[in-house]
Design an enzyme around this catalytic site. Structure first.
Site, short mmCIF file in Angstrom:
data_model
loop_
_atom_site.label_atom_id
_atom_site.label_comp_id
_atom_site.label_asym_id
_atom_site.label_seq_id
_atom_site.Cartn_x
_atom_site.Cartn_y
_atom_site.Cartn_z
N TRP A 93 -20.70 14.73 10.91
CA TRP A 93 -19.68 14.59 9.88
C TRP A 93 -19.99 15.44 8.65
O TRP A 93 -21.13 15.49 8.18
CB TRP A 93 -19.59 13.12 9.44
N THR A 110 0.86 -1.18 0.00
CA THR A 110 0.00 0.00 0.00
C THR A 110 0.89 1.23 0.00
O THR A 110 2.00 1.18 0.55
CB THR A 110 -0.88 0.04 1.26
N LYS A 113 -15.38 16.67 11.72
CA LYS A 113 -16.54 16.59 12.60
C LYS A 113 -16.84 17.99 13.11
O LYS A 113 -16.04 18.57 13.84
CB LYS A 113 -16.27 15.63 13.76
N GLU A 141 -5.88 -3.60 -0.90
CA GLU A 141 -6.25 -4.74 -0.06
C GLU A 141 -7.42 -5.53 -0.64
O GLU A 141 -7.81 -6.56 -0.11
CB GLU A 141 -6.63 -4.25 1.34
P1 AMP Z 1 -5.20 2.25 -3.10
O1 AMP Z 1 -5.02 1.13 -2.17
O2 AMP Z 1 -3.92 3.04 -3.32
O3 AMP Z 1 -5.80 1.82 -4.37
O4 AMP Z 1 -6.18 3.27 -2.42
C1 AMP Z 1 -7.47 2.88 -2.01
C2 AMP Z 1 -8.24 4.08 -1.53
O5 AMP Z 1 -8.45 5.00 -2.60
C3 AMP Z 1 -9.62 3.74 -1.04
O6 AMP Z 1 -9.63 3.22 0.27
C4 AMP Z 1 -10.31 5.10 -1.15
O7 AMP Z 1 -10.00 5.93 -0.05
C5 AMP Z 1 -9.69 5.69 -2.40
N1 AMP Z 1 -10.57 5.45 -3.55
C6 AMP Z 1 -10.50 4.47 -4.46
N2 AMP Z 1 -11.49 4.58 -5.36
C7 AMP Z 1 -12.23 5.65 -5.00
C8 AMP Z 1 -13.42 6.27 -5.50
N3 AMP Z 1 -14.04 5.84 -6.59
N4 AMP Z 1 -13.90 7.35 -4.83
C9 AMP Z 1 -13.29 7.82 -3.72
N5 AMP Z 1 -12.17 7.28 -3.21
C10 AMP Z 1 -11.65 6.21 -3.82
#
Ligand code: AMP
Length: 543
Positions: free
Chosen positions: A445, A185, A440, A330
Site C-alpha cells: 500500500w 452521510t 496498491k 457515523e
Molecule cells: P464525514 O462523515 O463527512 O465527516 O467524513 C468522514 C471521513 O472524513 C473520515 O472517514 C475520513 O476519511 C475523513 N477524515 C475526517 N477527519 C480526517 C482527518 N483528520 N484526516 C484524514 N481524513 C479525515
C-alpha cells in the site's frame, strides 16, 4: 448487586435546564441574513427554543417524527436544534450544498414532515417542493416583515410561529435512547445514508469533546464553529458550549469569507474555532493580504480531511495552535484528537512536524483496531496499515431504515469506518486513505494522504490529489494531480517531484504529475477520488 445511584436519563433537555440556570448569561452572537451581529444570551435562546417546542406540539406530530433544517450557522438554527429534539422529534439537518436530486432523496427517505429553511435557500426548495409530498410546511427563518414572496406551499414565518408558543413551556419526559438528530452521510458513491443519533449518544459525545485533550472547551472560551450545523452537529459545539457556558459565535452564511471570519474573531475575542482545512486557507489568505492578525485566537480544531503542514505552520506564525481531529458522521463525529501541541517540548522539530499531521489518539469512549484483509488485528507499530474498525456509545450501530443490513460491520459489534490507518505504540492514529482509494503497488500500500500532504508543502501547490493508475509491472502506480496556486502558474512537474524527495518513501514517488484547474469536491469539501479516477480512466503507465 446494582449500585444505588439515581437513574437520570441523559437527554439534551438537561443541557437546556443546566444552561438556563448556570450559564444563562452566556452569549450567542450570529451573523444572519437580516442582521450583521445578532446577540442574545443562552437564557433568551432557550426561552425561544421552548416557544418553538410549544408551537410544534400544536401540530399534532408523533414522537420521533423528523423535522428538517436547511440553514446556516445562526441563532435560529441553534433554537431549532433544541426546540425539535427536546419535544421528542428528530432534528434532521440537511446539507444545502448537495445536488437537488440528493436533497429530494434525503427529505423523502427521512419522511421529513416540516422543513426549516434559511431565506437564502428558498429558491432552492421552491424547485424541490413538488417532489417532496410528505412535507406539510416550510418554515422560513426570518421575521414577518422579511418574509419573501414564495411559491412554496404552506410557507410559515419562523418568528410568527414562535409567537404562538410560551417561553415557560415544559419539555415532555424523554428516554435517553430516544432519537434526537439525523444526519445523512455525504456519500461519494450510492445514496446518502442516515445516521440517527440518540439523546444519550449526543450527551456522552458532548462530554467527551469537552475533555482537555480533545476540544478542551471551557467557560472562558469564545467558540466560533465554522463547521456547519448541518455537518455532524457542528462537531458537537452547539451542545458542549452551553454545557460549559462558553460564548458561541455563529458566522451565518459567511463561513468561507476570510474577512468576516477575521472580523468576528477580533471583535468577539474568539479563542477557539473549528473547521475543515479549506476554511483556514481562506482565513490565512485574508490575513496575509490585509496584514491583520487574530490575536485572541488560541487554538483551532481541524478535521474532516487531512490538514497540510503548511496550514499549521502558517497558523503557528499567527500564534494559533492547531489540533487535528478525526471522526465521521457515523461517530457523532469525534473519534480521536491530536493534543501533541500540549507536549511540544518532548519532540524535536522534525518529529513534531511528523506527529502533528497524525489524527491523534482515540478519545476515551471510542475503541479502535486496525485489521488486515482476513480480519486479523494488526500491531500498533506505526507501520502496519489496516482497515480501521471502531466501537463506542456514540458510534452508529446501523443506518436509518437499513437496520437489517450489516454491510458496515466486518466484524460483529465493530463499525467499519472505510478508512485505512496505522496506529503507533503511543496510540497515535494516522489516516492513510479511504479503503476505496488505496493504491496498491506491487502488493504494497502507498498512502495517498501522505503523498498529498508532502505535495501541498510546496508553496506553489494549492491542492493535490493522488490516485492509482494502471501499471503493467506494479499493477498500480501513483499519479499526482495538482492545482497550481495563483502565483505558481509556472511550477513544473519536475520541481514538484524534487520537493517530495526525502519526505516520502522512494517507491511512493508518483510516476507522473498532471495539472488541472480544479479538483472535484463533495458537498462537504472532500476531494472526489472516484470522479478523478473517471477523469483519468484512460491513463496508464508504461513498464
Ligand atoms: P464525514 O462523515 O463527512 O465527516 O467524513 C468522514 C471521513 O472524513 C473520515 O472517514 C475520513 O476519511 C475523513 N477524515 C475526517 N477527519 C480526517 C482527518 N483528520 N484526516 C484524514 N481524513 C479525515
Amino acid at each position: 448487586m446494582n449500585g444505588l445511584m439515581m437513574d437520570m436519563p441523559l437527554t439534551i433537555a438537561s443541557i437546556v435546564e443546566h444552561a438556563e440556570r448556570i450559564n444563562g448569561d452566556g452569549e450567542i452572537v450570529s451573523v444572519t441574513a437580516d442582521n450583521p451581529r445578532h446577540r442574545y444570551t443562552y437564557r433568551e435562546a432557550f426561552a425561544r427554543a421552548r416557544q418553538l417546542g410549544d408551537s410544534l406540539t400544536q401540530w399534532g406530530l408523533a414522537r420521533g417524527d423528523r423535522i428538517a433544517t436547511l440553514a446556516w450557522n445562526d441563532y435560529r438554527h441553534f433554537e431549532v436544534y433544541y426546540g425539535v429534539a427536546c419535544t421528542g422529534h428528530v432534528c434532521h439537518t440537511i446539507n444545502p450544498r448537495l445536488f437537488p436530486e440528493q436533497l429530494v432523496y434525503i427529505i423523502n427517505h427521512a419522511e421529513d414532515r416540516y422543513v426549516f429553511v434559511d431565506p437564502d435557500f428558498v429558491p432552492l426548495v421552491e424547485g424541490l417542493a413538488e417532489q417532496c409530498p410528505m412535507v406539510q410546511g416550510w418554515i422560513i427563518q426570518c421575521s414577518a416583515d422579511r418574509m419573501p414572496q414564495t411559491s412554496l406551499p404552506n410557507a410559515i414565518c419562523y418568528e410568527t410561529l414562535l409567537e404562538k408558543g410560551s417561553p415557560d413551556f415544559q419539555w415532555p419526559a424523554l428516554e435517553e435512547r430516544d432519537a434526537c438528530a439525523l444526519c445523512y452521510t455525504s456519500g461519494t458513491t450510492g445514496n446518502p445514508k442516515g445516521v440517527l443519533y440518540s439523546h444519550r449518544s449526543t450527551l456522552l459525545h458532548s462530554y467527551a469533546t469537552m475533555m482537555p485533550d480533545a476540544l478542551g472547551i471551557a467557560r472562558r472560551d469564545v467558540v466560533l464553529p465554522i463547521v456547519p450545523l448541518f455537518h455532524v452537529n457542528a462537531w458537537g459545539n452547539p451542545y458542549a458550549c452551553p454545557i460549559a457556558g462558553a460564548k458561541l459565535v455563529f458566522p451565518g452564511s459567511k463561513m468561507g469569507d476570510g474577512e468576516t471570519l477575521a472580523a468576528l474573531i477580533n471583535e468577539e475575542k474568539v479563542t477557539l474555532s473549528a473547521g475543515v482545512p479549506t476554511v483556514w486557507l481562506g482565513l490565512l489568505a485574508h490575513l496575509k493580504k490585509s496584514g491583520q492578525r487574530v490575536d485572541s485566537l488560541e487554538r483551532i480544531i481541524v478535521g474532516g480531511a487531512a490538514c497540510p503542514l503548511s496550514i499549521m505552520e502558517d497558523l503557528d506564525s499567527y500564534g494559533v495552535s492547531t489540533r487535528v481531529g478525526w471522526g465521521m458522521t457515523e461517530m457523532s463525529p469525534l473519534g480521536s484528537a491530536n493534543a501533541g501541541d500540549s507536549e511540544r517540548d518532548k519532540y524535536s522539530t522534525e518529529d513534531y512536524a511528523r506527529l502533528r499531521l497524525k489524527a491523534g489518539r482515540p478519545i476515551f469512549g471510542v475503541e479502535m483496531k486496525i485489521v488486515d484483509d482476513e480480519g486479523k488485528a494488526l500491531p500498533w507499530d506505526g507501520e502496519a496499515f489496516g482497515s480501521l474498525l471502531v466501537r463506542g456509545p456514540w458510534v452508529c450501530s446501523s443506518y436509518f431504515k437499513l437496520e437489517d443490513s450489516d454491510a458496515h460491520e466486518r466484524e460483529a459489534g465493530w463499525f467499519e469506518t472505510g478508512d485505512v490507518a496505522t496506529i503507533d505504540a503511543d496510540g497515535y492514529l494516522a489516516i492513510t486513505d479511504r479503503t476505496k482509494d488505496v493504491i496498491k503497488s506491487g502488493g504494497e500500500w502507498i498512502s495517498s494522504i501522505e503523498v498529498e500532504n508532502a505535495a501541498t508543502d510546496h508553496p506553489q501547490v494549492a491542492e493535490a490529489a493522488v490516485i492509482g493508475c494502471y501499471h503493467p509491472k506494479w499493477s498500480e502506480r501513483p499519479l499526482l494531480i495538482v492545482v497550481r496556486s495563483s502565483d505558481g502558474q509556472d511550477v513544473t512537474a519536475a520541481e514538484i517531484l524534487a520537493s517530495l524527495e526525502g519526505k516520502i518513501a522512494k517507491w511512493w514517488m508518483p510516476d507522473a504529475v498532471e495539472f488541472v484547474d480544479e479538483l472535484p469536491h463533495t458537498a462537504t469539501g472532500k476531494v472526489q477520488k472516484l470522479k478523478l479516477r473517471d477523469q483519468f480512466s484512460g491513463y496508464a503507465f508504461k513498464a
